[in-house]
Design a protein around this motif. Structure first.
Motif, mmCIF file in Angstrom:
data_model
loop_
_atom_site.group_PDB
_atom_site.id
_atom_site.type_symbol
_atom_site.label_atom_id
_atom_site.label_comp_id
_atom_site.label_asym_id
_atom_site.label_seq_id
_atom_site.Cartn_x
_atom_site.Cartn_y
_atom_site.Cartn_z
ATOM 1 N N ALA A 120 12.326 35.913 30.797
ATOM 2 C CA ALA A 120 12.241 34.729 29.929
ATOM 3 C C ALA A 120 12.105 35.145 28.472
ATOM 4 N N GLY A 121 12.373 34.206 27.592
ATOM 5 C CA GLY A 121 12.183 34.479 26.172
ATOM 6 C C GLY A 121 10.708 34.481 25.819
ATOM 7 N N PRO A 122 10.381 34.872 24.600
ATOM 8 C CA PRO A 122 8.977 34.893 24.185
ATOM 9 C C PRO A 122 8.334 33.511 24.304
ATOM 10 N N VAL A 123 7.086 33.498 24.713
ATOM 11 C CA VAL A 123 6.325 32.262 24.840
ATOM 12 C C VAL A 123 5.620 31.976 23.515
ATOM 13 N N ALA A 124 5.736 30.742 23.026
ATOM 14 C CA ALA A 124 5.110 30.371 21.762
ATOM 15 C C ALA A 124 3.617 30.171 21.944
ATOM 16 N N VAL A 125 2.827 30.805 21.091
ATOM 17 C CA VAL A 125 1.367 30.647 21.100
ATOM 18 C C VAL A 125 0.926 30.241 19.703
ATOM 19 N N PRO A 126 -0.274 29.636 19.580
ATOM 20 C CA PRO A 126 -0.736 29.214 18.249
ATOM 21 C C PRO A 126 -0.827 30.396 17.282
ATOM 22 N N ASP A 127 -0.559 30.135 16.028
ATOM 23 C CA ASP A 127 -0.798 31.158 15.015
ATOM 24 C C ASP A 127 -1.608 30.536 13.876
ATOM 25 N N GLY A 128 -2.055 31.355 12.978
ATOM 26 C CA GLY A 128 -2.893 30.874 11.888
ATOM 27 C C GLY A 128 -4.256 31.542 11.929
ATOM 28 N N SER A 129 -5.051 31.278 10.909
ATOM 29 C CA SER A 129 -6.337 31.953 10.759
ATOM 30 C C SER A 129 -7.488 31.183 11.400
ATOM 31 N N GLU A 130 -7.286 29.942 11.771
ATOM 32 C CA GLU A 130 -8.366 29.130 12.348
ATOM 33 C C GLU A 130 -8.819 29.748 13.666
ATOM 34 N N LEU A 131 -10.129 29.762 13.904
ATOM 35 C CA LEU A 131 -10.720 30.478 15.036
ATOM 36 C C LEU A 131 -10.149 30.036 16.375
ATOM 37 N N ARG A 132 -10.059 28.740 16.601
ATOM 38 C CA ARG A 132 -9.599 28.282 17.917
ATOM 39 C C ARG A 132 -8.163 28.725 18.178
ATOM 40 N N ALA A 133 -7.321 28.648 17.168
ATOM 41 C CA ALA A 133 -5.938 29.093 17.328
ATOM 42 C C ALA A 133 -5.885 30.578 17.676
ATOM 43 N N ARG A 134 -6.725 31.380 17.027
ATOM 44 C CA ARG A 134 -6.729 32.817 17.308
ATOM 45 C C ARG A 134 -7.178 33.110 18.735
ATOM 46 N N VAL A 135 -8.240 32.441 19.163
ATOM 47 C CA VAL A 135 -8.771 32.696 20.498
ATOM 48 C C VAL A 135 -7.771 32.265 21.567
ATOM 49 N N VAL A 136 -7.158 31.103 21.388
ATOM 50 C CA VAL A 136 -6.154 30.640 22.346
ATOM 51 C C VAL A 136 -4.966 31.591 22.367
#
Length: 323
Positions: A120-136
């Motif tokens: 499969a192609g790459p799976v999109a995950v959250p990006d950015g500096s906010e803590l919850r996005a990083r942990v997810v």
């Protein structure tokens, strides 16, 4: 044979029927198997024939019979029946619980890892500096890589972010659970993740793991070694069913980049473990002599602890042996 194995077997039957000219349909990417509904038989069922019937231009029961003929000789399958409008109902061969427990024992905390996303192609995950996005993103990345895939940024960041939420109070494990367990659109948990009470889902998951480890240790003190085998109690079948579904759960969570799905599944698994634990004697009582049933129950408990630890590890959360 796990549900994931069975799903692949059904998909292979569809592909074989198409290649053999018995069905003129596009082969689906995956096939879902689940517990039979009212009127069903066996251990697992699939509605794939109903899904394919319109494209095939044939009644669902005819499509199901074609697939049945391709499935009946599959190793690990004892029987296949067609029920209702065209459901495939599958009975597995031999001691399916014992075989599952043995497999978990062999694979350890990597049970459920695979190559579902290798092509499969790459799976999109959250990006950015906010803590919850990083942990997810970190947890989603571990899930995806455990399925042979890769990740990319640009996925929707979880909201709400939980402004003002204090990571220092909850610690590393509590922080991760507080951010990963709720659905992305829900608020993160707060200090309730630190409560050592049954109403706290994180406590139930970690306590189930610790209790499973304690049972193994107590069994060793009695000279009782876990040994995979049949466990007929109803609670054991429910627990084994959930354990068997774990590879499919991991693959689905990875495919969606959704560690919250795994977190909530671990809670369900922990609750099933306690139901099993409370309903039957895993260890001998009083002067009862240890027997094969105790060894098999202990092996199932050990397998549950292993799967819980593996799931927590993918979330980046520790699984202590003692709480």
């Amino acid at each position: 044979m796990t549900p994931a194995d069975l799903s692949r077997a059904v998909l292979s039957a569809v592909r074989s029927a198409v290649d053999g000219g018995e069905l003129a349909v596009a082969v689906p990417e995956r096939v879902v198997v689940e517990r039979p509904g009212p009127g069903g038989v066996g251990e697992w069922a699939s509605n794939v024939a109903l899904r394919l019937a319109r494209e095939a231009g044939r009644p669902p029961r005819e499509v199901a019979e074609v697939l049945r003929g391709r499935l009946v000789d599959t190793p690990g399958i004892a029987g296949v029946e067609v029920t209702g409008p065209g459901f495939l109902n599958v009975t597995l061969a031999g001691d399916s619980v014992g075989a599952l427990v043995a497999r978990i024992g062999d694979e350890g905390e990597a049970y459920g890892w695979g190559d579902a996303l290798r092509e499969a192609g790459p799976v999109a995950v959250p990006d950015g500096s906010e803590l919850r996005a990083r942990v997810v993103a970190e947890a989603a990345g571990r899930l995806v890589r455990a399925q042979g895939g890769s990740v990319r940024g640009g996925g929707a960041a979880p909201v709400p972010a939980g402004a003002g939420w204090d990571e220092a109070v909850l610690g590393a494990d509590g922080s991760r659970w507080a951010l990963l367990h709720p659905a992305p659109h829900d608020l993160p948990h707060d200090v309730e993740v630190l409560e050592q009470r049954a109403r706290n889902p994180l406590f139930r998951v970690r306590y189930a793991h610790a209790r499973a480890r304690a049972l193994v240790g107590n069994g060793a003190a009695l000279g009782l070694v876990p040994e995979a085998g049949p466990v007929p109690e109803a609670g054991a079948r429910v627990l084994a069913g959930l354990l068997g579904e774990q590879p499919a759960v991991l693959a689905a969570a990875a495919r969606k980049g959704a560690p919250d799905r795994l977190a909530r599944r671990l809670v369900t698994l922990a609750d099933a473990f306690f139901d099993f634990h409370d309903a039957c004697d895993v260890l001998p009582r009083g002067g009862e002599k240890p027997g094969a049933a105790h060894r098999a129950r202990l092996a199932l408990a050990e397998a549950a602890g292993t799967v819980l630890a593996g799931g927590l590890s993918l979330l980046g959360i520790s699984a202590p042996d003692h709480l």
